[in-house]
Motif scaffolding. Structure first.
Motif, PDB file in Angstrom:
ATOM      1  N   GLY A  14       0.824  -1.212   0.000  1.00 22.04           N
ATOM      2  CA  GLY A  14       0.000   0.000   0.000  1.00 22.04           C
ATOM      3  C   GLY A  14       0.851   1.252   0.000  1.00 22.04           C
ATOM      4  N   ALA A  15       0.190   2.357   0.268  1.00 21.96           N
ATOM      5  CA  ALA A  15       0.892   3.651   0.275  1.00 21.96           C
ATOM      6  C   ALA A  15       0.124   4.610   1.176  1.00 21.96           C
ATOM      7  N   PHE A  16       0.827   5.609   1.694  1.00 21.55           N
ATOM      8  CA  PHE A  16       0.144   6.705   2.362  1.00 21.55           C
ATOM      9  C   PHE A  16      -0.171   7.743   1.291  1.00 21.55           C
ATOM     10  N   HIS A  17      -1.435   8.016   1.086  1.00 13.63           N
ATOM     11  CA  HIS A  17      -1.839   8.976   0.040  1.00 13.63           C
ATOM     12  C   HIS A  17      -3.134   9.626   0.526  1.00 13.63           C
ATOM     13  N   GLN A  18      -3.027  10.895   0.917  1.00 15.85           N
ATOM     14  CA  GLN A  18      -4.195  11.559   1.519  1.00 15.85           C
ATOM     15  C   GLN A  18      -5.265  11.887   0.476  1.00 15.85           C
ATOM     16  N   PRO A  19      -6.535  11.620   0.790  1.00 16.39           N
ATOM     17  CA  PRO A  19      -7.593  12.027  -0.145  1.00 16.39           C
ATOM     18  C   PRO A  19      -7.699  13.549  -0.235  1.00 16.39           C
ATOM     19  N   ALA A  20      -8.086  14.029  -1.433  1.00 18.01           N
ATOM     20  CA  ALA A  20      -8.267  15.474  -1.606  1.00 18.01           C
ATOM     21  C   ALA A  20      -9.567  15.925  -0.950  1.00 18.01           C
ATOM     22  N   LEU A  21     -10.493  15.000  -0.800  1.00 21.70           N
ATOM     23  CA  LEU A  21     -11.802  15.303  -0.202  1.00 21.70           C
ATOM     24  C   LEU A  21     -12.425  14.000   0.303  1.00 21.70           C
ATOM     25  N   VAL A  22     -13.060  14.070   1.467  1.00 20.63           N
ATOM     26  CA  VAL A  22     -13.890  12.944   1.928  1.00 20.63           C
ATOM     27  C   VAL A  22     -15.304  13.495   2.019  1.00 20.63           C
ATOM     28  N   TYR A  23     -16.220  12.914   1.254  1.00 20.76           N
ATOM     29  CA  TYR A  23     -17.593  13.419   1.209  1.00 20.76           C
ATOM     30  C   TYR A  23     -18.528  12.347   1.751  1.00 20.76           C
ATOM     31  N   LEU A  24     -19.170  12.664   2.862  1.00 18.47           N
ATOM     32  CA  LEU A  24     -20.070  11.670   3.484  1.00 18.47           C
ATOM     33  C   LEU A  24     -21.489  12.211   3.543  1.00 18.47           C
ATOM     34  N   ASP A  25     -22.435  11.429   3.042  1.00 22.39           N
ATOM     35  CA  ASP A  25     -23.847  11.758   3.206  1.00 22.39           C
ATOM     36  C   ASP A  25     -24.406  10.745   4.211  1.00 22.39           C
ATOM     37  N   THR A  26     -24.662  11.214   5.432  1.00 22.84           N
ATOM     38  CA  THR A  26     -25.054  10.270   6.491  1.00 22.84           C
ATOM     39  C   THR A  26     -26.409   9.614   6.217  1.00 22.84           C
TER      40      THR A  26
END
Ligand code: GLY
Length: 218
Positions: free
Chosen positions: A129-141
C-alpha cells in the motif's frame, strides 16, 4: 461539493456491485451535470476483491479512458473500495488526486480518513500500500440509514474503539442505543482520528492506537 473544489476533469469511479447499483447513477449524473466526465469500474463486493489484480484492472480502465495527472479517482463504497481506489490513485502516473465517498459507517469513521491505502496479498492483509491523503472525503449520512444492521454493527466497533482509546465520554454516549445523534458521533470520531494522524501520519508510533481491536476484528 466536488465542483466547488475542483475544475472539470475526468473522474474515474471505483465502486462495487452492491453500492454502484444503489448510488452509481446519482453520483455519475451529478458529476456530469457539473461538467465532469466519468468512467466507472465496478468490482465484486467484499474483502476478497482487495487484490493487486483488481487494482491493475482499474488502472487499465483509467488508461483506456486516458485519465491524466490532472484527473481524479473517486472511491464510492466502503473500506475495500476506498483502500483500493486510494492505492490506485497513489501509483497511477506516480500519483493523482482522489476523493473518498464512504458508504459504510466503518469507512466513514476510519478507513476513508487519514490516507492509508492498501491491498491484500497471499502473505497477509494490507501488506502492499501507500500513504496517500484524499483530496476530499464526502459523506452523506443519509446513506448509512439503508445499511444492513450487521454492516452498521461492524462500523460501530470502530466508534467504540475511539471511545476506548481516547474518549470515555464518547464511549458512554454510544453505550445507550438510539440515544445519540449519529452525525455528531461520526464527527467526533473523525476529529479524534484527525488529531492522531496529524501527530503521526506515517504510523511510526501513536497512530498504532487506531489499530486497537483491528487484528482481532480482521
Ligand atoms: N485504520 C487505522 C489507521 O488509519 O491508522
Amino acid at each position: 461539493a466536488v465542483a466547488e473544489r475542483f475544475k472539470p476533469c475526468t473522474v474515474a469511479i471505483l465502486s462495487d456491485d452492491k453500492v454502484f447499483p444503489l448510488y452509481g447513477k446519482t453520483v455519475t449524473d451529478s458529476l456530469e451535470a457539473a461538467g465532469f466526465k466519468t468512467v466507472a469500474h465496478v468490482i465484486p463486493n467484499g474483502e476478497q476483491s482487495k487484490t493487486l489484480d483488481n487494482v491493475t484492472a482499474f488502472i487499465d480502465c483509467m488508461v483506456k479512458a486516458q485519465v491524466t495527472r490532472t484527473d481524479m479517482v473517486l472511491a464510492l463504497g466502503g473500506g475495500v473500495v476506498g483502500d483500493m481506489a486510494g492505492f490506485a490513485a497513489a501509483i497511477y502516473l506516480r500519483g493523482i488526486p482522489y476523493i473518498q465517498v464512504p458508504t459504510t459507517l466503518l469507512a466513514a469513521v476510519d478507513s476513508s480518513v487519514g490516507g492509508k491505502t492498501a491491498v491484500d496479498i497471499s502473505a497477509g492483509k494490507n501488506l502492499v500500500g501507500a500513504f496517500h491523503q484524499p483530496a476530499l472525503v464526502y459523506l452523506d449520512t443519509e446513506n448509512l440509514k439503508t445499511l444492513d444492521p450487521s454492516v452498521l454493527r461492524d462500523g460501530f466497533a470502530e466508534v467504540i474503539k475511539y471511545g476506548i482509546i481516547l474518549d470515555s465520554k464518547l464511549f458512554d454516549t454510544v453505550a445507550t442505543p438510539n440515544s445519540f445523534d449519529l452525525t455528531k458521533v461520526i464527527a467526533r470520531c473523525i476529529e479524534i482520528k484527525r488529531d492522531v494522524v496529524e501527530q503521526d501520519e506515517f504510523d511510526k508510533g501513536l497512530r498504532g492506537l487506531l489499530n486497537f481491536g483491528h487484528t482481532f476484528g480482521h
